[in-house]
Design an enzyme around this catalytic site. Structure first.
Site, mmCIF file in Angstrom:
data_model
loop_
_atom_site.group_PDB
_atom_site.id
_atom_site.type_symbol
_atom_site.label_atom_id
_atom_site.label_comp_id
_atom_site.label_asym_id
_atom_site.label_seq_id
_atom_site.Cartn_x
_atom_site.Cartn_y
_atom_site.Cartn_z
ATOM 1 N N ARG A 191 37.906 31.015 39.736
ATOM 2 C CA ARG A 191 36.762 31.913 39.886
ATOM 3 C C ARG A 191 35.517 31.125 40.275
ATOM 4 N NH1 ARG A 191 36.336 36.793 37.202
ATOM 5 N NH2 ARG A 191 34.325 36.873 38.263
ATOM 6 N N HIS A 229 36.483 44.647 41.954
ATOM 7 C CA HIS A 229 36.185 43.350 41.329
ATOM 8 C C HIS A 229 36.448 42.266 42.404
ATOM 9 C CE1 HIS A 229 35.275 40.446 38.421
ATOM 10 N NE2 HIS A 229 36.252 40.605 37.549
ATOM 11 N N GLN A 272 36.990 38.415 41.644
ATOM 12 C CA GLN A 272 38.295 38.172 41.026
ATOM 13 C C GLN A 272 39.376 38.102 42.106
ATOM 14 O OE1 GLN A 272 39.096 37.772 37.570
ATOM 15 N NE2 GLN A 272 40.905 37.030 38.603
ATOM 16 N N ASP A 299 46.985 43.530 34.598
ATOM 17 C CA ASP A 299 45.668 43.573 33.971
ATOM 18 C C ASP A 299 45.793 44.475 32.736
ATOM 19 O OD1 ASP A 299 42.943 43.468 33.419
ATOM 20 O OD2 ASP A 299 42.347 44.840 35.020
ATOM 21 N N CYS A 339 44.009 38.626 35.457
ATOM 22 C CA CYS A 339 42.585 38.300 35.631
ATOM 23 C C CYS A 339 41.947 37.827 34.327
ATOM 24 C CB CYS A 339 41.835 39.506 36.181
ATOM 25 S SG CYS A 339 41.931 40.943 35.096
ATOM 26 N N ARG A 372 27.070 43.174 37.186
ATOM 27 C CA ARG A 372 28.275 43.753 36.569
ATOM 28 C C ARG A 372 27.852 45.081 35.976
ATOM 29 N NH1 ARG A 372 33.046 41.222 32.918
ATOM 30 N NH2 ARG A 372 33.576 40.559 35.015
HETATM 31 N N1 CP Z 1 38.215 38.312 34.784
HETATM 32 C C1 CP Z 1 36.943 38.515 34.440
HETATM 33 O O1 CP Z 1 36.134 39.044 35.207
HETATM 34 O O2 CP Z 1 36.615 38.037 33.209
HETATM 35 P P1 CP Z 1 35.258 38.310 32.414
HETATM 36 O O3 CP Z 1 35.229 39.767 32.038
HETATM 37 O O4 CP Z 1 35.351 37.416 31.215
HETATM 38 O O5 CP Z 1 34.091 37.955 33.285
HETATM 39 N N1 NVA Z 2 39.982 45.976 34.506
HETATM 40 C C1 NVA Z 2 39.248 45.169 33.560
HETATM 41 C C2 NVA Z 2 38.911 43.845 34.157
HETATM 42 C C3 NVA Z 2 38.160 42.910 33.246
HETATM 43 C C4 NVA Z 2 37.825 41.617 33.911
HETATM 44 C C5 NVA Z 2 37.990 45.907 33.136
HETATM 45 O O1 NVA Z 2 37.333 46.512 33.996
HETATM 46 O O2 NVA Z 2 37.661 45.890 31.949
#
Ligand code: CP
Ligand code: NVA
Length: 312
Positions: free
Chosen positions: A297, A134, A137, A229, A269, A107
């Site tokens: 997930r 992502h 997701q 989102d 999400c 990440r």
């Molecule tokens: N939706 C998602 O990726 O959640 P987290 O940021 O908690 O991993």
């Molecule tokens: N768009 C959001 C998704 C979090 C899971 C971010 O990148 O923070």
């Protein structure tokens, strides 16, 4: 389904643009099997390194627990604690970790860092969220829609809000699955043009459609699924105040949802900001499937792990 190998063995999961519809369908079918049969020893002795440069609840826990369900092990590595935080290169980190583990989940703040890791790793790399995509997701999202609606082809999915990483992966995958995708974003926050063009090309190939419609009321008309989102993603905190102003009118609330089909489902999400992008009434109401979506997930990621690590 306790199978031998998959065409995806050894492949990175960076974006669904690198995959075919049939490969995605295989993952969805395997995820369904796994959801019904969660425990096995298919990844016994296998290890997943999970590198986080940003916060996470769902991604971290679902990958870690998922590996455990299959007899494997996951290591949580925060970049603040590992040597990357002191300047060790991504390339060296990739080479070193490849000597210890069977796959790496990353990440990261930028797609460049993700692709650099993937370039230098000799084990498969999974994108656990970057600034552009992502993918894990999105796989959970289409899996959830399939559960809710019984089909993907022809289902109208409307994404309201920021044309961000979540929107990009969802557009790509939904288009590939023959869905009718509409994205409604304020001016200046539309999804990336190149990704939109690629999604449109996929939609054409698979009898779906991708439309950008700035008017949220028009967009949501007859929707089967309405998705949103956060307006401010991780790393954009300095823009939060401006975004709050710019996204007015793009909140998913009772009035907006009234233009969708009466049985429309609401997805997000997560994490969510109640009373910003969605009202509590909707996200906590009967049309919301956000916790089913969050649980999924884990099931889809287990299918991904089996496919790319290879199971016995
Ligand atoms: N939706 C998602 O990726 O959640 P987290 O940021 O908690 O991993
Ligand atoms: N768009 C959001 C998704 C979090 C899971 C971010 O990148 O923070």
């Amino acid at each position: 389904m306790y199978s031998t190998n998959s065409s995806m063995q050894g492949k990175h999961i960076l974006t669904w643009l690198d995959y075919s519809q049939s490969e995605v369908c295989q993952l969805l079918a395997q995820a369904q099997y796994i959801k019904e049969n969660p425990y096995n020893q298919s990844l016994k002795g296998k290890n997943l390194a999970m590198i986080f440069e940003k916060s996470s609840t769902r991604t971290r826990v679902s990958f870690e627990v998922g590996m455990g369900h299959m007899g494997g092990h996951a290591l949580y590595l925060n970049t603040k604690d590992i040597q990357v935080g002191r300047g060790e290169t991504i390339a060296d980190t990739a080479r070193v970790l490849s000597g210890y583990v069977d796959a790496i989940m990353f990440r990261t703040t930028s797609n460049e860092r993700l692709t650099e890791l993937a370039e230098h790793a000799t084990v498969p790399v999974i994108n656990g969220l970057c600034d552009i995509y992502h993918p894990c997701q999105a796989l959970a999202d289409v899996f959830t829609i399939l559960e809710l609606k019984g089909q993907l082809c022809g289902i109208k999915l409307v994404y309201i809000g920021d044309g961000n990483n979540v929107a990009h992966s969802l557009m790509i995958l939904a288009a590939m699955m023959g869905m009718e995708v509409v994205v409604s974003a304020p001016e200046g926050y539309e999804p990336d043009e190149e990704i939109t063009a690629k999604s449109k090309a996929l939609a054409e190939e698979y009898n779906g459609s991708v439309t950008i419609e700035p008017d949220p009321v028009q967009a949501v008309k007859d929707a089967d699924v309405v998705y949103t989102d956060v307006w401010t993603s991780m790393g954009q905190e300095e823009e939060a105040e401006q975004r709050l102003k710019d996204f007015q009118g793009y909140q998913v609330n009772k009035e907006l949802l009234s233009h969708a089909k009466p049985d429309a489902s609401f997805l997000h999400c997560l994490p969510a900001h109640r009373e910003e992008e969605v009202t509590a009434e909707i996200i906590d109401g009967p049309q919301s499937a956000v916790f089913q979506q969050a649980e999924n997930r884990m099931h889809v990621q287990k299918a991904i792990l089996q496919a790319i690590i290879g199971w016995r």
